[in-house]
Design a protein around this motif. Structure first.
Motif, PDB file in Angstrom:
ATOM      1  N   GLY A 180       2.513  -4.038  -7.419  1.00  0.00           N
ATOM      2  CA  GLY A 180       3.357  -5.140  -7.002  1.00  0.00           C
ATOM      3  C   GLY A 180       3.242  -5.446  -5.529  1.00  0.00           C
ATOM      4  N   VAL A 181       3.239  -4.403  -4.697  1.00  0.00           N
ATOM      5  CA  VAL A 181       3.131  -4.612  -3.250  1.00  0.00           C
ATOM      6  C   VAL A 181       1.765  -5.187  -2.897  1.00  0.00           C
ATOM      7  N   HIS A 182       0.712  -4.690  -3.523  1.00  0.00           N
ATOM      8  CA  HIS A 182      -0.623  -5.249  -3.273  1.00  0.00           C
ATOM      9  C   HIS A 182      -0.647  -6.740  -3.601  1.00  0.00           C
ATOM     10  N   ALA A 183      -0.106  -7.109  -4.739  1.00  0.00           N
ATOM     11  CA  ALA A 183      -0.112  -8.515  -5.132  1.00  0.00           C
ATOM     12  C   ALA A 183       0.660  -9.379  -4.134  1.00  0.00           C
ATOM     13  N   ALA A 184       1.689  -8.796  -3.537  1.00  0.00           N
ATOM     14  CA  ALA A 184       2.527  -9.552  -2.612  1.00  0.00           C
ATOM     15  C   ALA A 184       1.881  -9.781  -1.259  1.00  0.00           C
ATOM     16  N   VAL A 185       1.015  -8.857  -0.813  1.00  0.00           N
ATOM     17  CA  VAL A 185       0.526  -8.926   0.571  1.00  0.00           C
ATOM     18  C   VAL A 185      -0.984  -9.128   0.687  1.00  0.00           C
ATOM     19  N   ALA A 186      -1.708  -9.082  -0.415  1.00  0.00           N
ATOM     20  CA  ALA A 186      -3.172  -9.122  -0.341  1.00  0.00           C
ATOM     21  C   ALA A 186      -3.680 -10.373   0.361  1.00  0.00           C
ATOM     22  N   ALA A 187      -3.031 -11.503   0.119  1.00  0.00           N
ATOM     23  CA  ALA A 187      -3.488 -12.751   0.734  1.00  0.00           C
ATOM     24  C   ALA A 187      -3.348 -12.727   2.252  1.00  0.00           C
ATOM     25  N   LEU A 212       9.324  -6.092  -2.535  1.00  0.00           N
ATOM     26  CA  LEU A 212       9.358  -5.170  -1.408  1.00  0.00           C
ATOM     27  C   LEU A 212       8.246  -5.503  -0.413  1.00  0.00           C
ATOM     28  N   GLY A 213       7.071  -5.840  -0.929  1.00  0.00           N
ATOM     29  CA  GLY A 213       5.978  -6.226  -0.047  1.00  0.00           C
ATOM     30  C   GLY A 213       6.277  -7.482   0.736  1.00  0.00           C
ATOM     31  N   ARG A 214       6.851  -8.483   0.071  1.00  0.00           N
ATOM     32  CA  ARG A 214       7.216  -9.726   0.751  1.00  0.00           C
ATOM     33  C   ARG A 214       8.268  -9.462   1.823  1.00  0.00           C
ATOM     34  N   GLU A 215       9.201  -8.567   1.533  1.00  0.00           N
ATOM     35  CA  GLU A 215      10.252  -8.250   2.495  1.00  0.00           C
ATOM     36  C   GLU A 215       9.671  -7.558   3.727  1.00  0.00           C
TER      37      GLU A 215
END
Length: 322
Positions: free
Chosen positions: A192-199, A166-169
């Motif tokens: 999950g969303v944090h892991a997807a967008v933190a970078a 969901l974060g990547r989307e």
């Protein structure tokens, strides 16, 4: 232990999240990311709403449940879970996709929309007296007796990676986003969303109901705590968390704030005025922004995580009874 559960709880890697995205892509919906000028004025910052209430099964939970089952396609036999409702519906539908029977343990007073959703997807519903915690205990006993696989609602590496999609989307839909606010029940979505967008430098914050406060209090205490079972509009966020989920959330460093029931009801009404059907759990992120409990930099995305609310409950909220 759930199949695929980790012995040491860590955040999923971007590689795991991208693999999940590819694995589930043909089965999920790319839900709308909608700019909301009126809500932006009320929140004092640019607000977008990510409409996972339009996801298959009516919530974001389908992403994680499907990734869990498709990650191990050779596994057969029944699969089960405890759930406040949305994970049960999602896992039943994911099991149908994977060709496996599903048995779901759900509180007896869970919303009818969620219980009927499980049945419509071909899952077997076992109603449990009490709340999510009692359903989880019943599911664990069933799995021990039958040897069936359990897919935990939020403390399973495969589920957390699926929620990270969901974060990547969101980032593909709006690369200029600076903040994301996620509802918090057990913490799988936020992790999950944090892991997807933190970078990307995007801040991820959590909103939890003041009557569903297990994660908030556990993070404050640095340990699992007991919280009372209370009647709440945010049934999907109620129940205990786990040590693994708490470790993941602590690793994010994310702030989680409590939101009063009255503010969540107001957010449900605000979304309804825009033609968006949201359950209380799905509206808590927006509620935190409208009440200015959270004031992150914009553009900010409020995740509307689910829309499985019974008609009678929604009517009561719209009438001002909640």
């Amino acid at each position: 232990m759930s199949a695929g559960a980790e012995t040491a709880a860590t955040l999923p890697s971007l590689e795991a999240i991208d693999a999940a995205s590819e694995r589930i892509a043909r089965h999920i919906r790319r839900t709308p990311l909608r700019h909301a000028p009126g809500l932006s004025r009320r929140a004092g910052r640019e607000v977008w709403i990510k409409m996972e209430n339009l996801q298959r099964t009516g919530s974001f939970k389908f992403r994680g449940a499907l990734n869990a089952l498709l990650s191990e396609p050779a596994r057969v036999g029944p699969v089960g879970a405890a759930s406040a409702g949305n994970h049960a519906f999602a896992l039943a539908e994911a099991a149908r996709v994977a060709g496996r029977p599903a048995v779901l343990f759900v509180p007896r007073d869970a919303p009818r929309a969620k219980i009927e959703g499980v049945r419509s997807a071909g899952g077997e519903v076992r109603l449990v007296d009490g709340g999510y915690d009692e359903a989880e205990d019943a599911a664990a006993l069933w799995a021990a007796d039958t040897g069936a696989d359990l897919v935990h609602a939020f403390d399973d590496a495969r589920v957390v990676a699926g929620q990270g999609t969901l974060g990547r989307e969101i980032m593909r839909q709006h690369a200029g986003v600076r903040s994301i606010v996620a509802p918090v029940g057990g913490g799988g979505l936020l992790a999950g969303v944090h892991a997807a967008v933190a970078a990307s430098g995007v801040a991820v914050l959590g909103a939890q109901g003041d009557r569903t406060r297990a994660v908030h209090d556990a993070l404050a205490a640095g340990a699992l705590v007991e919280t009372p079972l209370e009647h709440t509009l945010m049934d999907g966020l109620a129940g205990r968390t786990t040590r693994g989920a708490l470790e993941r959330l602590a690793a994010t460093g994310a702030r989680v704030e409590l939101v009063p029931e009255s503010e969540v009801a107001e957010a449900v009404r605000a979304l309804h005025a825009l033609g968006v059907r949201a359950e209380g759990s799905g509206a808590v992120a927006l509620a935190a922004l409208l009440a200015r409990i959270l004031e992150p930099p914009g553009p900010v995305v409020a995740i509307v995580s689910g829309g499985n609310i019974d008609d009678a409950t929604l009517d009561g909220v719209l009438a001002g009874d909640a």
